[in-house]
Design an enzyme around this catalytic site. Structure first.
Site, PDB file in Angstrom:
ATOM      1  N   HIS A  77       0.649   4.429   4.373  1.00  0.00           N
ATOM      2  CA  HIS A  77       0.046   5.225   3.300  1.00  0.00           C
ATOM      3  C   HIS A  77       0.625   6.639   3.271  1.00  0.00           C
ATOM      4  O   HIS A  77       1.014   7.145   2.208  1.00  0.00           O
ATOM      5  CB  HIS A  77      -1.474   5.314   3.506  1.00  0.00           C
ATOM      6  CG  HIS A  77      -2.162   3.987   3.490  1.00  0.00           C
ATOM      7  ND1 HIS A  77      -3.474   3.808   3.864  1.00  0.00           N
ATOM      8  CD2 HIS A  77      -1.704   2.747   3.143  1.00  0.00           C
ATOM      9  CE1 HIS A  77      -3.810   2.549   3.737  1.00  0.00           C
ATOM     10  NE2 HIS A  77      -2.750   1.868   3.315  1.00  0.00           N
ATOM     11  N   SER A 127       0.815  -1.210   0.000  1.00  0.00           N
ATOM     12  CA  SER A 127       0.000   0.000   0.000  1.00  0.00           C
ATOM     13  C   SER A 127       0.851   1.264   0.000  1.00  0.00           C
ATOM     14  O   SER A 127       0.509   2.252  -0.654  1.00  0.00           O
ATOM     15  CB  SER A 127      -0.947   0.003   1.205  1.00  0.00           C
ATOM     16  OG  SER A 127      -1.847  -1.077   1.134  1.00  0.00           O
TER      17      SER A 127
END
Length: 409
Positions: A330, A278
């Protein structure tokens, strides 16, 4: 990702101009980066007769026919032959890196499921242990997930053996045989040390400095659901970006974003394992934003495109505020993707001033990337303090007990 739409060229030959407009409509139907405009099918003599007319907004204002006025919403920069020449000189690349990284990630999930079966006699864990339909967290730790106790000394030294982990400790238990005689039976302990849980060659009593756990988790995923969500974005966005920007550029941006994502505030996730690409994908998302900004002058309705992209970014980061999602990865990946994108992504030069600004930002970003990696390593290995408020970047306690689950995947 979308192609730039709606621009045309002025030429003295109306039939050639019509041919070009039809080709642009074809381009608009394909998903590519904002700068992806292939001019190969355009005839040389058409490009040679390109003239730079008045700005598009002026033509739109002066046009009396409403239908023609609507079609004249053309970015003025696309009337510049130098801009068109740069667009035409852009090379197309084969997405070798994205093919490779996607294959490795799929094989990584298959291998983790097989290992989970040999360790626990189950292909996937119970849903209360892993809702992503994948192996037990202990299996992921043993394969290289980012797990704080395996990477630096902590108060965590061992626990009852989790599923699939066998203790290296043994003890002798005396039992009475059928003849009434005592016999010694060697038994495996139910207590697993940190070396048992971490694996990867760690010996009991050895300091837990497995730094490579900042890298290996990029190739691992918590389960089928986790991998599926990541690959949808990776295939739809990463493949077209590599075709436009090249294999080495995308490989460097992808890996640095993924690694820094796992380094960013790594101590704030506590003792929960973390895996997935991610962080690297958020690095690509940052590059998509940067590509939009750098291609601003050749995009129809750039403010609308920016609005849609910012909404996507906000919603994506918003999902990271719920339990079981490592939002630090993230945020860290996005920051690193933005900086490395400034350094590596090619641009269309609209003016000398723009080129000077680009080079200045490249220098600043190079120092910023070096500083952030040094800072992250120092915060993790040297600074003993843990940011108390940073946990709210990954989980907002909207109700009691909501954030008792530390980031897991």
């Amino acid at each position: 990702m979308r192609r730039s739409k709606g621009f045309s060229l002025q030429s003295q030959n109306s039939s050639n101009n019509s041919q070009y407009l039809n080709y642009i409509k074809y381009l608009s139907s394909n998903e590519q980066s904002y700068t992806a405009v292939d001019l190969d099918p355009i005839k040389e003599e058409v490009e040679a007769r390109i003239q730079r007319p008045e700005a598009a907004f002026e033509k739109q204002k002066n046009e009396s026919d409403p239908n023609k006025r609507k079609n004249l919403k053309i970015p003025s920069a696309l009337y510049n032959p130098d801009v068109l020449r740069q667009i035409r000189q852009m090379k197309r690349h084969s997405p070798y890196f994205m093919y490779l990284i996607t294959l490795v990630q799929i094989l990584g999930l298959v291998f983790s499921v097989i290992k989970n079966y040999y360790s626990t006699h189950r292909f996937v864990a119970d849903l209360n242990e892993n809702p992503m339909i994948g192996p037990y967290p202990s299996t992921l730790i043993n394969l290289g997930a980012r797990f704080l106790p395996c990477m630096q000394p902590t108060n965590f030294t061992g626990t009852d053996c989790p599923p699939g982990i066998v203790s290296s400790k043994h003890y002798t238990q005396y039992q009475v045989d059928e003849y009434g005689q005592f016999m010694a039976v060697d038994q495996t302990s139910n207590y697993c040390t940190i070396a048992d849980i971490c694996g990867m060659g760690m010996q009991e009593g050895e300091p837990p400095y497995q730094w490579f756990r900042f890298i290996l988790p990029i190739f691992l995923h918590a389960g089928v659901v986790h991998l599926l969500f990541n690959l949808i974005f990776q295939i739809r966005t990463g493949f077209p970006m590599e075709k436009e920007f090249g294999t080495w550029r995308m490989a460097i941006i992808y890996m640095l974003s993924g690694i820094f994502g796992f380094m960013f505030e790594a101590k704030s996730v506590g003792y929960s394992p973390s895996v997935g690409c991610s962080g690297a994908l958020y690095g690509l998302l940052a590059c998509l934003l940067l590509d939009l900004i750098q291609s601003w002058k050749i995009i129809v309705k750039p403010w609308w495109e920016l609005f849609k992209l910012l909404i996507l970014i906000v919603i994506s980061l918003g999902f990271g505020l719920i339990p079981y999602i490592d939002n630090f990865a993230h945020i860290g990946g996005f920051i690193m993707g933005l900086l490395t994108g400034i350094i590596l992504l090619p641009i269309i030069v609209f003016s000398k001033k723009g080129l000077i600004i680009k080079r200045f930002l490249m220098v600043i970003s190079t120092f910023a990337v070096a500083f952030l990696f040094v800072w992250a390593l120092r915060e993790f290995y040297i600074n003993g303090k843990v940011c108390k408020w940073c946990k709210y970047l990954s989980c907002i306690p909207i109700k009691e007990g909501w954030c008792d689950y530390e980031s897991m995947y």
